[in-house]
Every structure is written in C-alpha cells, then in structure tokens.
Design a protein around this motif. Sequence first.
Motif, PDB file in Angstrom:
ATOM      1  N   ILE A  77      -1.351   1.814   4.418  1.00  0.00           N
ATOM      2  CA  ILE A  77      -0.889   2.472   2.848  1.00  0.00           C
ATOM      3  C   ILE A  77      -2.132   3.212   2.185  1.00  0.00           C
ATOM      4  N   THR A  78      -1.908   4.493   1.996  1.00  0.00           N
ATOM      5  CA  THR A  78      -2.823   5.332   1.565  1.00  0.00           C
ATOM      6  C   THR A  78      -2.925   5.695   0.016  1.00  0.00           C
ATOM      7  N   GLU A  79      -1.728   5.108  -0.739  1.00  0.00           N
ATOM      8  CA  GLU A  79      -1.278   5.534  -1.892  1.00  0.00           C
ATOM      9  C   GLU A  79      -0.173   4.506  -2.636  1.00  0.00           C
ATOM     10  N   LEU A  80      -0.404   4.154  -3.605  1.00  0.00           N
ATOM     11  CA  LEU A  80       0.623   3.409  -4.350  1.00  0.00           C
ATOM     12  C   LEU A  80       0.858   3.900  -5.664  1.00  0.00           C
ATOM     13  N   VAL A  81       2.092   4.396  -5.703  1.00  0.00           N
ATOM     14  CA  VAL A  81       2.648   4.995  -7.251  1.00  0.00           C
ATOM     15  C   VAL A  81       3.251   3.932  -7.986  1.00  0.00           C
ATOM     16  N   GLU A  82       2.713   3.232  -8.843  1.00  0.00           N
ATOM     17  CA  GLU A  82       3.340   2.015  -9.748  1.00  0.00           C
ATOM     18  C   GLU A  82       4.648   2.607 -10.361  1.00  0.00           C
ATOM     19  N   SER A  83       4.750   3.729 -10.994  1.00  0.00           N
ATOM     20  CA  SER A  83       5.710   4.105 -11.918  1.00  0.00           C
ATOM     21  C   SER A  83       6.960   4.340 -11.284  1.00  0.00           C
ATOM     22  N   VAL A  84       7.125   4.473  -9.990  1.00  0.00           N
ATOM     23  CA  VAL A  84       8.159   4.685  -9.290  1.00  0.00           C
ATOM     24  C   VAL A  84       8.143   3.519  -8.083  1.00  0.00           C
ATOM     25  N   GLN A  85       7.362   2.629  -7.952  1.00  0.00           N
ATOM     26  CA  GLN A  85       7.305   1.693  -6.841  1.00  0.00           C
ATOM     27  C   GLN A  85       7.334   2.292  -5.584  1.00  0.00           C
ATOM     28  N   ARG A  86       6.543   3.585  -5.148  1.00  0.00           N
ATOM     29  CA  ARG A  86       6.703   3.911  -3.989  1.00  0.00           C
ATOM     30  C   ARG A  86       5.391   3.695  -3.399  1.00  0.00           C
ATOM     31  N   LEU A  87       5.191   3.907  -2.173  1.00  0.00           N
ATOM     32  CA  LEU A  87       4.195   3.832  -1.388  1.00  0.00           C
ATOM     33  C   LEU A  87       3.968   5.179  -0.454  1.00  0.00           C
ATOM     34  N   GLU A  88       2.741   5.500  -0.074  1.00  0.00           N
ATOM     35  CA  GLU A  88       2.639   6.417   1.026  1.00  0.00           C
ATOM     36  C   GLU A  88       2.022   5.772   2.205  1.00  0.00           C
ATOM     37  N   LEU A  89       2.500   6.036   3.293  1.00  0.00           N
ATOM     38  CA  LEU A  89       1.995   5.288   4.397  1.00  0.00           C
ATOM     39  C   LEU A  89       1.637   6.417   5.655  1.00  0.00           C
ATOM     40  N   LYS A  90       0.371   6.128   5.982  1.00  0.00           N
ATOM     41  CA  LYS A  90      -0.249   6.985   7.207  1.00  0.00           C
ATOM     42  C   LYS A  90       0.283   6.362   8.321  1.00  0.00           C
ATOM     43  N   VAL A  91       1.062   7.117   9.115  1.00  0.00           N
ATOM     44  CA  VAL A  91       1.342   6.556  10.530  1.00  0.00           C
ATOM     45  C   VAL A  91       0.939   7.109  11.601  1.00  0.00           C
ATOM     46  N   THR A  92       0.407   6.131  12.655  1.00  0.00           N
ATOM     47  CA  THR A  92       0.361   6.661  14.032  1.00  0.00           C
ATOM     48  C   THR A  92       0.948   5.787  15.086  1.00  0.00           C
ATOM     49  N   ILE A  93       1.082   6.513  16.248  1.00  0.00           N
ATOM     50  CA  ILE A  93       1.574   5.975  17.523  1.00  0.00           C
ATOM     51  C   ILE A  93       0.685   6.221  18.428  1.00  0.00           C
ATOM     52  N   THR A  94       0.103   5.321  19.240  1.00  0.00           N
ATOM     53  CA  THR A  94      -0.578   5.307  20.387  1.00  0.00           C
ATOM     54  C   THR A  94      -0.059   4.650  21.556  1.00  0.00           C
ATOM     55  N   ASN A  95      -0.760   5.271  22.580  1.00  0.00           N
ATOM     56  CA  ASN A  95      -0.021   4.854  23.865  1.00  0.00           C
ATOM     57  C   ASN A  95      -0.966   3.765  24.375  1.00  0.00           C
ATOM     58  N   GLN A  96      -0.652   3.095  25.615  1.00  0.00           N
ATOM     59  CA  GLN A  96      -1.644   2.091  26.247  1.00  0.00           C
ATOM     60  C   GLN A  96      -3.025   2.540  26.433  1.00  0.00           C
ATOM     61  N   ASP A  97      -3.250   3.560  26.675  1.00  0.00           N
ATOM     62  CA  ASP A  97      -4.561   4.241  26.596  1.00  0.00           C
ATOM     63  C   ASP A  97      -5.304   4.606  25.684  1.00  0.00           C
ATOM     64  N   GLY A  98      -4.659   4.196  24.344  1.00  0.00           N
ATOM     65  CA  GLY A  98      -5.190   4.519  23.045  1.00  0.00           C
ATOM     66  C   GLY A  98      -5.331   5.933  22.754  1.00  0.00           C
ATOM     67  N   LYS A  99      -4.440   6.785  23.360  1.00  0.00           N
ATOM     68  CA  LYS A  99      -4.114   8.107  22.709  1.00  0.00           C
ATOM     69  C   LYS A  99      -2.952   8.171  21.761  1.00  0.00           C
ATOM     70  N   LYS A 100      -3.158   8.963  20.919  1.00  0.00           N
ATOM     71  CA  LYS A 100      -2.275   9.273  19.624  1.00  0.00           C
ATOM     72  C   LYS A 100      -0.887  10.249  20.356  1.00  0.00           C
ATOM     73  N   VAL A 101       0.140   9.705  20.250  1.00  0.00           N
ATOM     74  CA  VAL A 101       1.348  10.213  20.626  1.00  0.00           C
ATOM     75  C   VAL A 101       1.973  11.013  19.362  1.00  0.00           C
ATOM     76  N   LEU A 102       1.822  10.388  18.398  1.00  0.00           N
ATOM     77  CA  LEU A 102       2.485  10.714  17.085  1.00  0.00           C
ATOM     78  C   LEU A 102       1.696  10.302  15.828  1.00  0.00           C
ATOM     79  N   ARG A 103       1.579  11.223  14.840  1.00  0.00           N
ATOM     80  CA  ARG A 103       1.017  10.951  13.819  1.00  0.00           C
ATOM     81  C   ARG A 103       1.743  11.596  12.593  1.00  0.00           C
ATOM     82  N   GLY A 104       1.608  10.911  11.333  1.00  0.00           N
ATOM     83  CA  GLY A 104       2.253  11.673  10.319  1.00  0.00           C
ATOM     84  C   GLY A 104       2.166  10.780   9.179  1.00  0.00           C
TER      85      GLY A 104
END
Length: 137
Positions: free
Chosen positions: A103-130
């Motif tokens: 969680i990188t941000e919480l917007v209380e007025s609309v009860q919304r969160l911003e989520l930084k996402v990462t997916i890494t493989n077994q070697d620790g390399k990022k395959v997806l970010r967003g």
Amino acid sequence: MNNYTFDELNVGMTESFKVLITEAMLDAFKGITGDVNPLHNDEEFAKAKGHPGRVAYGMLTASFLSTLAGVYIPGERSLIQQVETKFAKPVYIGDELTVTGEITELVESVQRLELKVTITNQDGKKVLRGTMGILVV
C-alpha cells in the motif's frame, strides 16, 4: 482469505503469495481466451525464437493481481478500479512467481487504496511491475 476493513489498512503494509506456473495453466488460458499464438502454445516455435520453452501469457501473469487484491489485500472487500502493468521479463512453465503488493496511498474520503505491485520469479528477477487502485467496500 483476508477481510481487512479500510481502518485496518496502513501505508507500507504488504502481502504476498507464491504461484507455480504450469502447462495446464497455459492450456486453460488458451481455452478461455482463444489466444492460439504459437509463442505460448508451440515449444519448438518458442525455442526457435530464442526462448527455453513456451512463454506464459503476459495476461496470465497479470491475472494473479486479481488474487492479490481479492484474497490478500484488502481481501474480500476488494473492488479493483484500475490496473497498470509493465511486463519486464518473460515467464515460463516451471517458474515460481512471488506476487507482492504494498500500500502506497490511502484515500479515506472514498475508501480507496493505491497498491504498488511486483511479481518476481524464483531468481528474484522482476517479471511484472505496476500499480492498482482498489476500493474497499
């Protein structure tokens, strides 16, 4: 399955899980979507293009973001509003992925969160970010 209320969430909170990519997943994704691209379905074709085997669908990899939001953070109160992703590296059958959200941000007025996402493989390399925008209902 988690059941966080908005008040239980805080900036910096993380959740993650692991998933093993299988041939059956690629085959099921093809059956659902109708995507018959040989890069995902023909091992010899993929090898001829410089890959060690069939390449997993990028959208299959990204689909685990739904699990991240709907099961882990915030869990059953989740309503995804927005997803932005970048596919950093290919994913292959046999890869063990770690899907993480912070969680990188919480917007209380609309009860919304911003989520930084990462997916890494077994070697620790990022395959997806967003990022994801998620309402807590």
